[in-house]
Enzyme design. Structure first.
Site, PDB file in Angstrom:
ATOM      1  N   ASP A 140       0.802  -1.136  -0.191  1.00  0.00           N
ATOM      2  CA  ASP A 140       0.031   0.014  -0.010  1.00  0.00           C
ATOM      3  C   ASP A 140       0.913   1.157  -0.069  1.00  0.00           C
ATOM      4  OD1 ASP A 140      -2.340   1.324   0.224  1.00  0.00           O
ATOM      5  OD2 ASP A 140      -1.885   1.553   2.328  1.00  0.00           O
ATOM      6  N   LYS A 195     -16.611  15.905  -0.295  1.00  0.00           N
ATOM      7  CA  LYS A 195     -15.099  15.798  -0.477  1.00  0.00           C
ATOM      8  C   LYS A 195     -14.596  14.383  -0.806  1.00  0.00           C
ATOM      9  CE  LYS A 195     -12.565  15.186   3.063  1.00  0.00           C
ATOM     10  NZ  LYS A 195     -13.275  15.248   4.310  1.00  0.00           N
ATOM     11  N   ASP A 235      -2.427  -0.773   5.907  1.00  0.00           N
ATOM     12  CA  ASP A 235      -2.720  -0.516   7.133  1.00  0.00           C
ATOM     13  C   ASP A 235      -4.293  -0.080   7.346  1.00  0.00           C
ATOM     14  OD1 ASP A 235      -2.590   1.916   5.749  1.00  0.00           O
ATOM     15  OD2 ASP A 235      -1.219   2.885   7.145  1.00  0.00           O
TER      16      ASP A 235
END
Length: 1109
Positions: free
Chosen positions: A441, A591, A821
């Site tokens: 990631d 957003k 994570d």
């Protein structure tokens, strides 16, 4: 508050009330259903067989989920249900009744709050919490029974224990009653074998204890704090400190710390209950009961499950053992464990050795029965035959191996723990050593996850945070322009899930603590720099919220004017004069990722002022140009948008918390006005470039798998060294839809640069970037091409697409490690061969992973190195133990049986070699430092490279073993020759050795014994390296080998010169020349192996190289 109902000892289930399948839960100590933390609830007798059956029958699916046992208290026990059904059926039915009696979901929120005496505005008072903590104890599940009796049996009989016990019993029988007269040496051998068995059991127990201690420490090292409301203040507490009545803030990625009644929920609040129910579909949270069954209803958040979307507030109703998770975990008394990779390798080795020993023993018995008993009836009697069989067992078994394995694994565990690497299974480290694909990631793994807003754009006018603030506060800024540009800061504060920690309100902005993820925290800090966020938020009242998640890739909030704002009659920001806003209207703020939101937008704010500008192709090009310019610099770009919605568009009859209302809001999430873009920078971790370089040098393909924009991802990958040349990267259009020659047919050994998808263009498999949607549209041929690239960036990926990436590479024989994570990483972490989570990541990711890096991502290099080192060192240990501890012990027995020679090594001396003189040198090999080039070697193929393969056995038996046996035999027969006993008299004597005295035979056996002990020095020095010369990997790198060699000789002297052992074991001291000649032989072993290694290094494709272990 009234006293709790008196608990009952047990409950009987009425026959036929619950379906048999529904009752399939582990057995348990009965839990009183009437006890509710000392707090009374109305008791209603009811049953819901259908609901219970629906939920509990999913238990069989639990075994399919790949959940590491040490971290899944429930899974440990549920996996073994099928083996225990017959004996626990009655108790399971009781468990069903108890679970069905839970009723917190049936009462209203207000009643639940009242009964737990807690205010939703202030939370529990500290004095209340202290009293309840003293009453109910820590919020943790009691550990399961340790099954000590079963463990003792495993310690004693595991590995070679069964063979040793059988051999000891045979020795006792040979001593009495078969011994005529009984021989003390047989008794001594039986006792020594028992001692060896007990020593092995002790080391097995020590290994089990050491591993359990490491595993039990993990839960205390991992973050486990929760945000609660106490004394009117949001406070972070350890999860174990929760008590009934606590109000817990539920956030995305959180592992729920207790059973909670939902009292507030966002529309997108979702829970993953698969750990309890096996149900893979997320469960949407509600405020009201949806099912009579406590396990089925959606207004209860169960301990151990995970929040995978949205946010909310939960009222703690059950903690510790009385949670559903705790009850079910307590129901099972034992769990089945699975063999790890390393355990399977060791078991395979044990079976090989046991099979060889059995074959040789049977051969000896057959030869005795068919030949020796008739031709030489006085040579070997039944007790002697039994001792010969025992001797074969003793000769074949490397009794020092369990000790070496225990020390090696303990050393690895301590080393990794000191580097802040937590492994849920030590075998995972070994698997990591074989990894050849590492999918990482980006955010929080490659980068620091400490974002800051660097750039702001309104249309294509760009600012930094300081410039924007200055322009907003500049009196000369035109009112029309100010009205538009100040909207960005206001919306950044309103449409934000993060909040400032009230305890740091007086600190400078840069130092204030923020509760929320890194992205929202950065934008909140930016918003505060423009104007006080709380002032802006106070003007609006939240009606509906949908938090950001990896699927939608945006956050949405619907607001209306607060009561105070209405009474003031002012027009608050971000409402502009051209909005035509009425006080009952709604403000929708959004957003998220620009690529996702562009299609929902129809206009954009003009920084010069005035109404929004229509979103034409030209306008869009200007905005996208800014986005791509920032993304190419490694910025993470987010778009902020808004829309005013008339109150008439919403029916007052639709409840705000209903799914119908959520669907309606989603419909209105269109025709938005782009307020602006924000560019966030998340710097690389300082050590990431070196880490990537080491991993790639180790033959591991390092990929980026992220949800970010392709340009941003490629820029970060280029900075990290994952992409060698970002300007020459391929795209999905460079993958031909079909190839005439399938790549699967090409040689697997070919490098990626030799595999050309289009020879006419001369294109090679180097670097490529593609998005998640593009990945899902690939044909089989294109996927085959993709898996041969060295450098890949997967951008804009969803959890399902990440999962597919893992599976596609695994299907093609790759050993895949996945790091991450976030919540969206959890499915792929579970599916990967090695799931690696960051200690600072979400609970979901840490639960799904096999390994947790608590400190730095660079510690993966340490784990990788030790993964390869532990395998190499165990291989060296096995190779060291076999020549003297197996082959050279077997030869005297075979020569004794087949050629009638005296047995040149006694059975007791065999054991002394295995459990005394060979142990310390073997342990020194476990502490060997990595060889030069360990991390430049290709990853191990777990299917073909075994711990003890035919190459290692051939090297141990037919190279080292033959040399040691011949030299030791020569020394013994040379001694007898000097004593007047020629070899010609001994050969084919079958017990008729007139010149051979017992004293001479005892001394000859001791010479053989000392020769092997000293020649093992040469074996130790030669076995330290696989291909490197002793001058390339100096013995000084492992000083343990020198005291180990000396200790081996001291032990040999001790057992041979002490009068007690001379009388009992029939050992003898020897002359000095029998010390120095074996030293010369040991030097010859080193020189011969040096010559072999030199030839292998010079001719890596030669015959010797192919035979090299």
């Amino acid at each position: 508050m009234s006293n709790p109902d008196r608990s009952r000892k047990s409950l009987d289930i009425e026959e036929g009330r619950v379906d048999e399948k529904a009752a399939r839960l582990p057995n348990a100590v009965t839990i009183d259903p009437d006890v509710r933390f000392g707090l009374p609830l109305e008791r209603h007798e009811h049953t819901t067989p259908a609901g219970l059956t629906r939920e509990l029958s999913r238990g069989s699916r639990l075994s399919r989920a790949r959940i590491p046992a040490e971290f899944r208290t429930l899974s440990i026990h549920v996996e073994s249900l099928s083996a225990q059904q017959a004996q626990v059926e009655a108790t399971r039915k009781v468990a069903v009744k108890e679970l069905s009696s839970l009723e917190w979901h049936k009462i209203t929120v207000e009643e639940a709050l009242q009964r737990l005496t807690v205010s939703p505005a202030t939370g529990l008072e500290s004095s209340q919490a202290s009293r309840r903590f003293a009453q109910y104890g820590k919020n943790q599940i009691s550990p399961p029974p340790n099954n000590l009796h079963r463990k003792i049996l495993e310690w004693v009989f595991g590995g070679f224990g069964s063979l040793l016990l059988a051999a000891s019993i045979v020795c006792f029988i040979s001593w009495k009653p078969l011994g005529d007269p009984p021989q003390a040496s047989n008794l001594a051998l039986a006792v020594v074998l028992l001692i060896v068995l007990l020593l092995q059991a002790f080391f097995n127990a020590w290994q089990d204890f050491s591993t359990s201690r490491v595993m039990s420490s993990i839960s205390s090292l991992l973050p486990s704090d929760v945000l609660v409301l106490r004394d009117s203040t949001q406070t972070t507490l350890p999860a174990v400190s929760l008590v009934p009545g606590d109000l817990v803030y539920i956030t995305l990625g959180q592992k729920l710390p207790a059973d909670m009644r939902i009292i507030e929920a966002s529309s997108d609040l979702r829970f993953d209950r698969s750990i309890l129910t096996g149900e893979s579909e997320p469960v949407a949270a509600t405020l009201n009961m949806t099912d009579d069954n406590f396990l089925e209803t959606k207004n209860i958040a169960l301990q151990g499950t995970h929040c995978i979307g949205g946010s909310g507030i939960g009222l703690v109703v059950q903690t510790g053992d009385l949670t559903v998770f705790g009850r079910i975990a307590k129901l099972s008394s034992s769990g089945q464990t699975r063999l790890t990779t390393l355990q399977r390798e060791l078991l395979r080795f044990v079976l090989i050795i046991a099979s060889l020993a059995t074959v040789i023993a049977i051969l000896i018995v057959v030869l005795w029965a068919a030949w020796l008993r008739r031709s030489h009836p006085d040579y070997i009697n039944v007790p002697s035959l039994l001792i010969d069989v025992v001797s074969v067992m003793v000769a074949f078994i490397p009794e020092g191996l369990p000790v070496a394995v225990t020390i090696s694994l303990a050393k690895v565990a301590n080393t990794l723990s000191s580097h802040k690497v937590l492994c849920k299974s030590l075998s995972i480290v070994e698997t990591l050593g074989a990894v050849n694909v590492l999918c990482s990631d980006k955010t929080g793994t490659l980068t620091q996850n400490r974002m800051t807003v660097e750039d702001i754009a309104i249309l294509d006018a760009t600012f930094d945070a300081t410039d924007l603030r200055s322009q907003c506060r500049n009196p000369s800024t035109p009112r029309e322009s100010l009205e538009n540009i100040q909207q960005l800061g206001v919306i950044a504060g309103i449409c934000n899930a993060a909040t400032f920690d009230p305890t740091t309100v007086n600190e400078p902005l840069a130092l204030r603590k923020i509760l929320g993820d890194a992205t929202d925290s950065a934008i909140l800090r930016f918003a505060e720099s423009q104007m006080p966020v709380e002032e802006g938020r106070a003007l609006w009242s939240e009606v509906f919220k949908m938090n950001f998640n990896s699927k939608t890739k945006f956050m949405l909030k619907l607001s209306k004017l607060s009561t105070e704002t209405r009474s003031a009659g002012a027009r608050p920001a971000p409402i502009a004069s051209w909005d035509g806003f009425e006080e009952d209207d709604f403000l929708l703020t959004v957003k998220g990722a620009p690529d996702v939101l562009y299609q929902r937008c129809s206009s954009v704010l003009d920084p010069a002022g005035g109404p929004p500008v229509p979103l034409t192709d030209d306008t869009m090009r200007r905005i996208v140009g800014v986005q791509e310019a920032w993304a190419a610099q490694g910025r993470r770009v987010l778009l902020l948008a808004r829309r005013v919605i008339s109150r008439d568009r919403f029916s007052k009859e639709i409840p705000v918390e209903s799914q119908e209302f959520a669907d309606l809001v989603n419909e209105f999430n269109a025709d938005l006005t782009i307020v602006g873009l924000v560019g966030l920078i998340d710097p690389l971790k300082e050590d990431i470039v070196h880490t990537v370089s080491v991993c790639r040098g180790a033959g591991i393909r390092f990929f980026v798998v992220t949800g970010d924009h392709p340009l941003t991802s490629v820029a970060i990958a280029g900075q990290a060294g994952i992409i060698s040349n970002p300007s020459a990267i391929h795209h999905v259009s460079d993958l031909p839809l079909h190839l005439d020659t399938p790549l699967a047919a090409k040689s697997k050994s070919a490098s990626s640069e030799d595999l050309e998808p289009d020879n006419t263009e001369g294109r090679t498999y180097k670097s490529i970037v593609l998005t998640g949607p593009e990945l899902m549209r690939l044909s089989d041929s294109q996927m085959e091409q993709l898996t041969h690239y060295d450098e890949i960036v997967f951008a804009r990926t969803t959890p399902e697409q990440k999962l597919r990436i893992v599976h596609e590479f695994q299907r093609r024989g790759s050993i895949v490690a996945m790091t991450g994570d976030g919540v969206n990483d959890a499915p792929s972490l579970k599916a990967a061969d090695v799931g690696i989570a960051m200690g600072s990541g979400s609970d979901v990711a840490r639960e799904a992973a096999d390994m947790v890096l608590l400190d730095s991502f660079s510690s993966i290099v340490i784990a990788l190195e030790y993964g390869r080192l532990v395998y190499d060192n165990l291989k060296k240990t096995v190779l060291y133990l076999l020549p003297a501890g197996s082959f050279s012990e077997l030869m005297p027995i075979l020569l004794n049986v087949l050629f009638g020679l005296p047995q040149m090594l006694s059975n007791l001396q065999m054991i002394i070699i295995c459990v005394a003189t060979d142990v310390f040198p073997a342990l020194s090999l476990c502490l060997e430092k990595p060889e030069i080039g360990l991390l430049t070697r290709k990853p191990r193929d777990v299917k073909t490279e075994r711990l003890a393969d035919w190459k290692l056995l051939c090297h141990a038996y037919f190279f080292l073993g033959v040399i040691e046996s011949l030299c030791a035999m020569s020394m013994s027969f040379w001694y007898l020759q000097r004593k007047g006993v020629p070899f010609s008299e001994l050969a084919l004597g079958y017990g008729n050795w007139p010149s051979l005295t017992d004293e001479d035979l005892d001394t000859a056996q001791s010479i053989y014994f000392f020769t092997l002990v000293i020649m093992q020095w040469g074996n130790l020095l030669a076995t330290r390296t696989r291909k490197l010369s002793i001058f390339q990997h100096l013995p000084s790198k492992n000083w343990y080998i020198f005291p180990a060699m000396l200790t081996a000789l001291i032990l040999a002297i001790f057992f041979s010169y002490v009068p007690f052992f001379q009388r009992t074991f029939l050992t003898r001291g020897i002359s000095v020349e029998y010390y120095f000649l074996p030293m010369a032989f040991a030097a010859c072993i080193v020189l011969l192996d040096e010559a072999r290694k030199y030839w292998v290094r010079q001719n890596p494709s030669g015959i010797l190289a192919k035979l090299a272990w």
